[in-house]
Write an enzyme that holds these catalytic residues in place. Structure first.
Site, mmCIF file in Angstrom:
data_model
loop_
_atom_site.group_PDB
_atom_site.id
_atom_site.type_symbol
_atom_site.label_atom_id
_atom_site.label_comp_id
_atom_site.label_asym_id
_atom_site.label_seq_id
_atom_site.Cartn_x
_atom_site.Cartn_y
_atom_site.Cartn_z
ATOM 1 N N ARG A 242 0.491 -1.446 0.041
ATOM 2 C CA ARG A 242 -0.491 0.247 0.208
ATOM 3 C C ARG A 242 0.884 1.073 -0.247
ATOM 4 O O ARG A 242 0.561 2.511 -0.518
ATOM 5 C CB ARG A 242 -1.191 0.184 1.400
ATOM 6 C CG ARG A 242 -2.324 1.428 1.376
ATOM 7 C CD ARG A 242 -3.096 1.092 2.338
ATOM 8 N NE ARG A 242 -3.888 1.721 2.199
ATOM 9 C CZ ARG A 242 -4.196 3.275 2.811
ATOM 10 N NH1 ARG A 242 -3.619 3.433 4.034
ATOM 11 N NH2 ARG A 242 -4.958 3.899 2.631
ATOM 12 N N HIS A 246 0.704 4.378 -2.822
ATOM 13 C CA HIS A 246 0.253 5.710 -2.771
ATOM 14 C C HIS A 246 1.713 6.142 -2.879
ATOM 15 O O HIS A 246 1.932 7.738 -3.254
ATOM 16 C CB HIS A 246 0.254 5.536 -1.155
ATOM 17 C CG HIS A 246 -0.721 5.417 -0.539
ATOM 18 N ND1 HIS A 246 -1.524 5.898 0.657
ATOM 19 C CD2 HIS A 246 -2.180 4.488 -1.375
ATOM 20 C CE1 HIS A 246 -2.739 5.905 0.296
ATOM 21 N NE2 HIS A 246 -3.217 4.427 -0.508
ATOM 22 N N ASP A 247 2.640 6.166 -2.806
ATOM 23 C CA ASP A 247 3.470 6.295 -3.624
ATOM 24 C C ASP A 247 4.420 6.631 -4.593
ATOM 25 O O ASP A 247 4.400 7.526 -5.385
ATOM 26 C CB ASP A 247 5.328 5.724 -2.881
ATOM 27 C CG ASP A 247 6.726 6.303 -3.424
ATOM 28 O OD1 ASP A 247 6.897 7.847 -3.122
ATOM 29 O OD2 ASP A 247 7.896 6.077 -4.113
ATOM 30 N N VAL A 250 1.734 9.323 -6.529
ATOM 31 C CA VAL A 250 2.344 10.819 -6.699
ATOM 32 C C VAL A 250 3.426 10.860 -7.048
ATOM 33 O O VAL A 250 4.134 10.517 -6.509
ATOM 34 C CB VAL A 250 2.120 11.258 -5.073
ATOM 35 C CG1 VAL A 250 2.194 12.660 -5.004
ATOM 36 C CG2 VAL A 250 0.260 10.866 -4.482
ATOM 37 N N ASN A 275 -3.327 9.968 3.511
ATOM 38 C CA ASN A 275 -2.138 8.941 4.050
ATOM 39 C C ASN A 275 -2.267 8.640 5.726
ATOM 40 O O ASN A 275 -3.447 8.264 6.313
ATOM 41 C CB ASN A 275 -0.557 9.601 3.627
ATOM 42 C CG ASN A 275 -0.794 9.191 2.624
ATOM 43 O OD1 ASN A 275 -1.012 7.936 1.713
ATOM 44 N ND2 ASN A 275 -0.468 10.057 1.147
ATOM 45 N N HIS A 374 -6.391 -6.665 -1.726
ATOM 46 C CA HIS A 374 -6.890 -6.492 -0.666
ATOM 47 C C HIS A 374 -7.564 -8.059 0.116
ATOM 48 O O HIS A 374 -8.528 -7.860 0.987
ATOM 49 C CB HIS A 374 -8.778 -6.190 -1.318
ATOM 50 C CG HIS A 374 -8.435 -4.632 -1.196
ATOM 51 N ND1 HIS A 374 -8.921 -3.612 -1.658
ATOM 52 C CD2 HIS A 374 -7.037 -3.879 -1.083
ATOM 53 C CE1 HIS A 374 -8.981 -2.698 -2.215
ATOM 54 N NE2 HIS A 374 -7.200 -2.721 -1.102
#
Length: 499
Positions: A242, A246-247, A250, A275, A374
């Protein structure tokens, strides 16, 4: 003439007297000793005790010593009165002897149990029992659990603020502490010079085995770090991939999410509402980065560390090993403002998700493959509980799951496992649960019903091996988004700050 003395009375009397004397002597020397021996064998036991027996350390019981049997009574029949007196005396003496032995025995025991007066007392440790030490060094801490919902999510409230970098408000995050990074390499290691590393990377892109020559133990160090962490906290396996998504979503995969601060002093990505308290694993990255710096100073980037560590997180959870290319460099900027609109949210529509993934170079199949992550991990209640407040959305939730949701979510920051049957194992069960309306996230359930992604999800539910094969490829596509290579960026000495 023959002796005929026996025919004369006087002579006969003399011979009879001699015979009596002979018989008497015979009785004295032969019969009486035997009788004396027999008499001794029938005396009570106490009569055989002499002064030398007083120190015998054997307890004696009254019933055994003072008892006189019926056979003993025959000894005293020669004189009735004397026999009774002797019998009484024997019993009295036996009792006295027994009491004496018991007294001596008690005295010996007391002497042994009492400590000597001049003995040095043994000091007593007054320190309470110490707490057991965790065998795993630097365990990954559990995130704080605020009671509000971060802004940007359904049902959000204002986030709590504290003083952040440059006096800016800051949402809570798990980056309060840092693991010191050793500055000296491990002894006995031959390391390439900075010039050699620069030459190797001058025209290099991403390639499998990138560190085979310049840091041969890099991938093993990362693997061992994940195995240790997983043994201490199985939930860490879901947190690391995750972090990677998320890194990478962006401004590309540059480990900018790991920065606590930048030279500009602006708020960093990890403080963004998407975050904040919902991302973790930073301490584990610090630990492994410290080991890499000790082994190969300035060689392995924080970005590659995060990519390899994500692969190992899936592997310890049951995914077969797959190759991952290396060669990424680290970015030097991290801005909270860049997060908005670049991360998938739980209430996104299928159109929004497909458009977001296409902007990152990923297609509908990649989207369907990656939501299979998930299979492990948990979702916070604020990311799905809102569904039950809308009749149309609530109809998309299995009634049994709805009951579990309400029971668990007494606090919006509580969590519930995506897959309650095999929470820590990567498998295709989660895809089958989506088809049964048992998915926690609204966006996942929508993908299982949309014609553009429905067939993928059904296929992966029936073909776990095929999904595993697709997962490795999709993860490598994800980890290649806008990467820095060659002379771009830098190799951070610490993942929380630029050099």
């Amino acid at each position: 003439m023959p002796n005929i003395c026996y025919q004369q009375p006087s002579c006969f009397r003399k011979m009879a007297a001699k015979a009596r004397i002979f018989v008497g002597l015979f009785l004295i020397f032969t019969i009486l000793p035997s009788l004396s021996s027999a008499f001794t064998d029938h005396l009570p036991e106490v009569l055989l005790v002499n002064d030398s027996d007083k120190n015998i350390d054997v307890p004696i019981h009254v019933n055994n010593v003072a008892h006189v049997s019926n056979d003993d009574d025959t000894i005293f029949e020669l004189d009735g009165k004397k026999g009774k007196k002797l019998k009484k005396a024997l019993k009295k003496r036996a009792q006295k002897q027994h009491d004496l032995r018991e007294k001596n025995l008690d005295h010996d025991i007391n002497e042994e149990s009492e400590p000597e007066e001049d003995a040095t007392p043994v000091p007593v440790d007054q320190t309470p029992n110490p707490e057991p030490v965790n065998p795993t060094p630097n365990p990954v801490p559990v995130n704080p659990t605020p009671t509000n919902v971060p802004a940007g999510f359904p049902g959000a409230t204002l986030p709590p603020v504290t003083i952040g970098y440059g006096g800016a408000p800051q949402t809570p995050n798990p980056s309060a502490t840092q693991t010191p990074v050793p500055v000296q390499p491990a002894p006995g290691q031959k390391h390439p010079t900075p010039e050699e590393i620069k030459e190797l990377r001058k025209h290099a892109g991403l390639e499998v085995g990138f560190y085979d020559e310049i840091c041969p133990k890099a991938e093993k160090i990362i693997k061992d770090g994940m195995i240790r962490a997983f043994g201490n906290d199985s939930s860490i396996a879901a947190a690391i991939p995750r972090l990677l998504l998320h890194d990478c979503f962006v401004n590309g995969c540059d480990a900018s999410l790991l920065l606590d601060q930048t030279p500009s002093g602006a708020r960093v990505e990890k403080l963004a509402n998407s975050n904040g308290p919902t991302v973790r694993g930073f301490d584990l990255i610090d630990q492994i980065k410290a080991e890499l710096e000790a082994e190969c100073p300035g060689v392995v980037s924080c970005t590659d560390l995060l990519v390899y560590l994500s692969r190992e997180a899936f592997v310890v959870s049951g995914v077969p090993q797959y190759d991952v290319p290396g060669g990424r460099r680290d970015g030097m900027e991290s801005l909270e403002a860049n997060v908005h609109g670049n991360l998938p949210l739980p209430d996104n529509t299928v159109d929004t998700l497909i458009d977001l993934f296409k902007r990152k170079g990923l297609n509908e199949e990649d989207l369907a493959v990656l939501i299979g992550a998930h299979s492990i991990g948990v979702a916070h209640c604020f990311s799905f509980l809102y569904r039950l407040d809308n009749p149309q959305k609530a109809a998309m939730v299995d009634p049994r799951l709805a009951g579990v949701m309400r029971f668990t979510c007494t606090n919006q920051m509580n969590t519930l496992a995506f897959d309650t049957t095999t929470q820590y194992k990567m498998d295709s069960i989660y895809y089958k649960q989506l088809a049964q309306k048992r998915g926690l996230l609204e966006s996942d359930v929508l993908l299982s019903e949309d014609p553009r992604t429905k067939d993928y999800i059904q296929k992966f539910g029936d073909d776990q091996s095929g999904w595993f094969n697709k997962l490795g490829k999709a993860m490598n596509k994800l980890a290649s988004i806008q990467v820095l290579t060659g002379d771009q960026g830098q190799i951070r000495k610490q993942c929380r700050a630029v050099n």
